[in-house]
Design a protein around this motif. Structure first.
Motif, short mmCIF file in Angstrom:
data_model
loop_
_atom_site.label_atom_id
_atom_site.label_comp_id
_atom_site.label_asym_id
_atom_site.label_seq_id
_atom_site.Cartn_x
_atom_site.Cartn_y
_atom_site.Cartn_z
N GLU A 50 25.00 5.34 17.41
CA GLU A 50 25.74 4.10 17.63
C GLU A 50 24.84 3.04 18.27
OE1 GLU A 50 29.27 5.04 19.96
OE2 GLU A 50 29.84 2.92 19.92
N ALA A 51 24.06 3.45 19.26
CA ALA A 51 23.16 2.50 19.94
C ALA A 51 22.13 1.95 18.96
CB ALA A 51 22.46 3.20 21.11
N GLU A 52 21.60 2.83 18.11
CA GLU A 52 20.59 2.39 17.14
C GLU A 52 21.20 1.42 16.12
OE1 GLU A 52 17.42 4.76 16.58
OE2 GLU A 52 16.55 3.24 15.28
N LEU A 53 22.36 1.77 15.59
CA LEU A 53 23.01 0.90 14.60
C LEU A 53 23.36 -0.45 15.22
CD1 LEU A 53 25.31 3.45 12.71
CD2 LEU A 53 23.17 2.44 11.91
N ASN A 54 23.82 -0.45 16.45
CA ASN A 54 24.14 -1.72 17.12
C ASN A 54 22.88 -2.58 17.28
OD1 ASN A 54 26.84 -1.23 17.40
ND2 ASN A 54 26.68 -0.39 19.47
N ALA A 55 21.78 -1.95 17.71
CA ALA A 55 20.54 -2.70 17.93
C ALA A 55 20.02 -3.28 16.62
CB ALA A 55 19.49 -1.79 18.56
N LEU A 56 20.05 -2.47 15.56
CA LEU A 56 19.53 -2.93 14.28
C LEU A 56 20.40 -4.04 13.71
CD1 LEU A 56 18.35 0.39 12.59
CD2 LEU A 56 17.13 -1.13 14.14
N ASN A 57 21.70 -3.90 13.89
CA ASN A 57 22.63 -4.90 13.42
C ASN A 57 22.37 -6.24 14.13
OD1 ASN A 57 24.95 -5.50 11.78
ND2 ASN A 57 26.07 -5.73 13.71
N GLU A 58 22.17 -6.14 15.42
CA GLU A 58 21.93 -7.34 16.23
C GLU A 58 20.59 -8.00 15.89
OE1 GLU A 58 22.34 -8.26 20.95
OE2 GLU A 58 22.27 -6.17 20.34
N ALA A 59 19.66 -7.22 15.36
CA ALA A 59 18.34 -7.76 15.06
C ALA A 59 18.25 -8.39 13.68
CB ALA A 59 17.29 -6.66 15.18
N LEU A 60 19.00 -7.87 12.70
CA LEU A 60 18.78 -8.36 11.35
C LEU A 60 20.03 -8.70 10.55
CD1 LEU A 60 16.36 -9.04 9.58
CD2 LEU A 60 16.42 -6.72 8.67
N GLU A 61 21.10 -7.95 10.74
CA GLU A 61 22.29 -8.19 9.91
C GLU A 61 23.13 -9.33 10.47
OE1 GLU A 61 21.88 -6.77 7.23
OE2 GLU A 61 20.49 -5.23 7.91
N ALA A 62 23.28 -9.35 11.79
CA ALA A 62 24.09 -10.41 12.41
C ALA A 62 23.39 -10.94 13.65
CB ALA A 62 25.47 -9.86 12.77
N PRO A 63 22.16 -11.44 13.49
CA PRO A 63 21.37 -11.84 14.66
C PRO A 63 21.71 -13.24 15.15
CG PRO A 63 20.09 -12.23 12.68
CD PRO A 63 21.44 -11.70 12.23
N GLU A 64 21.35 -13.49 16.40
CA GLU A 64 21.37 -14.87 16.87
C GLU A 64 20.10 -15.53 16.37
OE1 GLU A 64 22.60 -16.62 20.51
OE2 GLU A 64 23.06 -14.63 21.31
N ARG A 65 20.21 -16.73 15.83
CA ARG A 65 19.05 -17.40 15.25
C ARG A 65 18.48 -18.46 16.19
NH1 ARG A 65 17.98 -16.12 10.15
NH2 ARG A 65 19.53 -14.83 9.17
N PRO A 66 17.22 -18.83 16.00
CA PRO A 66 16.29 -18.35 14.98
C PRO A 66 15.81 -16.90 15.23
CG PRO A 66 15.57 -20.46 15.93
CD PRO A 66 16.67 -19.96 16.77
N VAL A 67 15.49 -16.23 14.13
CA VAL A 67 14.94 -14.89 14.18
C VAL A 67 13.47 -14.94 13.80
CG1 VAL A 67 15.10 -12.52 13.35
CG2 VAL A 67 17.12 -13.99 13.29
N LEU A 68 12.63 -14.31 14.61
CA LEU A 68 11.21 -14.22 14.29
C LEU A 68 10.86 -12.75 14.08
CD1 LEU A 68 8.25 -16.04 15.91
CD2 LEU A 68 8.24 -13.54 15.96
N ALA A 69 10.25 -12.44 12.93
CA ALA A 69 9.80 -11.07 12.69
C ALA A 69 8.28 -11.03 12.76
CB ALA A 69 10.28 -10.58 11.34
N ILE A 70 7.76 -9.96 13.33
CA ILE A 70 6.32 -9.75 13.37
C ILE A 70 6.03 -8.52 12.53
CG2 ILE A 70 4.34 -9.20 14.86
CD1 ILE A 70 5.95 -10.42 17.20
#
Ligand code: ADP
Ligand code: MG
Length: 401
Positions: free
Chosen positions: A172-192
């Motif tokens: 659950e923690a992993e899915l929440n973190a991944l969701n917050e990072a890419l599926e429903a993130p606060e923008r702008p999003v920067l990927a490295i």
């Protein structure tokens, strides 16, 4: 995302089949890193407090469907018992009478470990009959192994057809973190994205340019992009045959409004060894007899400037040959910036990948990131935008408790 969690079930007296990832590194019979064991402690504690009878189901190594005594999980029982502070008993098979006997002997709040599920060839075949045999041992299936979710195996996928299913706390923690990072993130999003080669990360790059606002490229793969943009990169690691792919990614980024950021300056050396003579030059000025092995101070400075505007950071792949000092400079400098912004509550930061985790640990800031994924292959497939069968199975499970 919608799936059931542990909180949706009354667990007292119920037999829970807990899919865990305990595929830990071992040297001379001793576990050298207990991260995977420690990560699921919250689930273990919860199951104990709720009075569940828990059977732990996991794979270990690659026995390829055969019983390999050297890949038996029995040695793990005392290690688990020590890390979790609970006794853990063992069944010498994953299904059948021995597994059933283990299940029957568990009292509320107790734990038993089943033998390596990959001793059965049916596991990797996602075999329904084998999944049914596993399901017959328990009342509820709990998947707490995100790192095994990219495989459609009997213990991650088929089993959900036979038992009420939910995510464990670490899933659950992993899915929440991944969701917050890419599926429903606060923008702008920067990927490295860094690392050695473009060829291993084409799908990642193709997915990210469609979803993020800025894409910082580093490591060997940025040389390929520099080359594709029309400048020679000397003796640097560079996949010249990937130039067309790199160009296509740059075009796609433009189309989706994603700004690709290549390192302003790079660290160049004549030989790649600890403490080698090095200097920083513009990425378009790499001499023919030198190789670029890291991002430079101007590159790190520029990324820091862009980061000030961002709300979310996603990171995979080191920016240089971080294993050799001082070519960890670029990775360390940017990592510290991301860590500070995270500590100040300015960004959500999620990082993952085998070498990335080592590089951020080397930088001394891994614990300051919002979330670090240790899921390796599953993390990368998620970055590629693929549906993970183990996660899809959680979401589609319709069996009532
Ligand atoms: P991860 O395991 O986190 O997905 P990768 O395996 O893609 O990361 O990349 C890590 C490797 O990339 C490291 O071993 C590092 O030395 C290498 N690397 C980074 N920058 C360069 C470079 N400029 N030249 C050659 N190798 C590089
Ligand atoms: Mg790697």
């Amino acid at each position: 995302m919608s799936y059931k969690t542990l909180k949706d079930f009354d667990l007292r007296g119920k037999t829970v089949l807990l899919r865990a990832d305990l595929n830990v590194p071992v040297q001379d019979g001793a576990v050298t890193d207990t991260t995977r064991i420690d990560r699921i402690l919250p689930t273990i504690t919860y199951l104990r407090e709720q009075g569940a009878k828990t059977l732990i189901l996991c794979h270990y190594g690659r026995p390829k469907g055969q019983v390999k005594p050297e890949l038996s999980l029995e040695f793990l029982c005392p290690v688990l018992a020590k890390q979790w502070d609970v006794p853990v008993s063992f069944a010498a098979d994953t299904v059948g009478p021995q597994a059933k006997a283990l299940a029957d002997n568990l009292a509320e709040g107790e734990f038993g470990l089943l033998e390596n599920v990959r001793f059965h060839a049916e596991e990797e075949q996602n075999d329904p009959a084998f999944a049914k045999q596993l399901a017959d041992l328990a009342d509820i299936f709990v998947n707490d192994a995100f790192s095994a979710a990219h495989r459609a195996h009997a213990s991650t996928e088929a089993i959900t057809n036979y038992l009420p299913t939910c995510a464990g706390l670490s899933m659950e923690a992993e899915l929440n973190a991944l969701n917050e990072a890419l599926e429903a993130p606060e923008r702008p999003v920067l990927a490295i994205v860094g690392g050695a080669k473009v060829s291993t990360k084409l799908s990642v790059l193709n997915n990210l340019v469609q979803k993020v606002d800025y894409l910082v490229l580093g490591g060997g793969m940025s040389n390929t992009f520099t080359y594709a943009s029309g400048t020679d990169v000397g003796l640097s690691l560079c996949e010249k045959d990937m130039a067309d792919e790199a160009k296509a990614i740059m075009a796609k980024a433009k189309e989706h409004g994603c700004e690709i950021i290549l390192p302003k300056d790079v660290c160049i050396v004549s030989e790649l060894k600890e403490g080698a003579d090095h200097e920083y030059v513009d990425r378009t000025a790499i001499p023919a007899d030198k190789e670029a092995v890291d991002a430079g101070p101007a590159a790190a400075e520029y990324v820091a400037e862009v980061l000030q505007k961002c709300k979310t950071v996603l990171w995979n792949g080191p920016l240089g040959v971080f294993e050799i000092s001082p070519f960890d400079f670029g990775t360390n400098t940017v990592a510290k910036t991301v860590a500070d912004l995270t500590k100040d509550g300015k960004v959500v930061s999620v990082a993952g990948g085998g070498d990335t985790v080592s590089a951020l640990e080397n930088a001394g800031v891994a614990s300051d990131f919002t979330y670090i994924s240790t899921a390796g292959g599953a993390f990368l497939e998620w970055l590629e935008g693929k549906t993970l069968p183990g996660v899809a199975a959680l979401e589609s499970n319709k069996k009532a408790a």
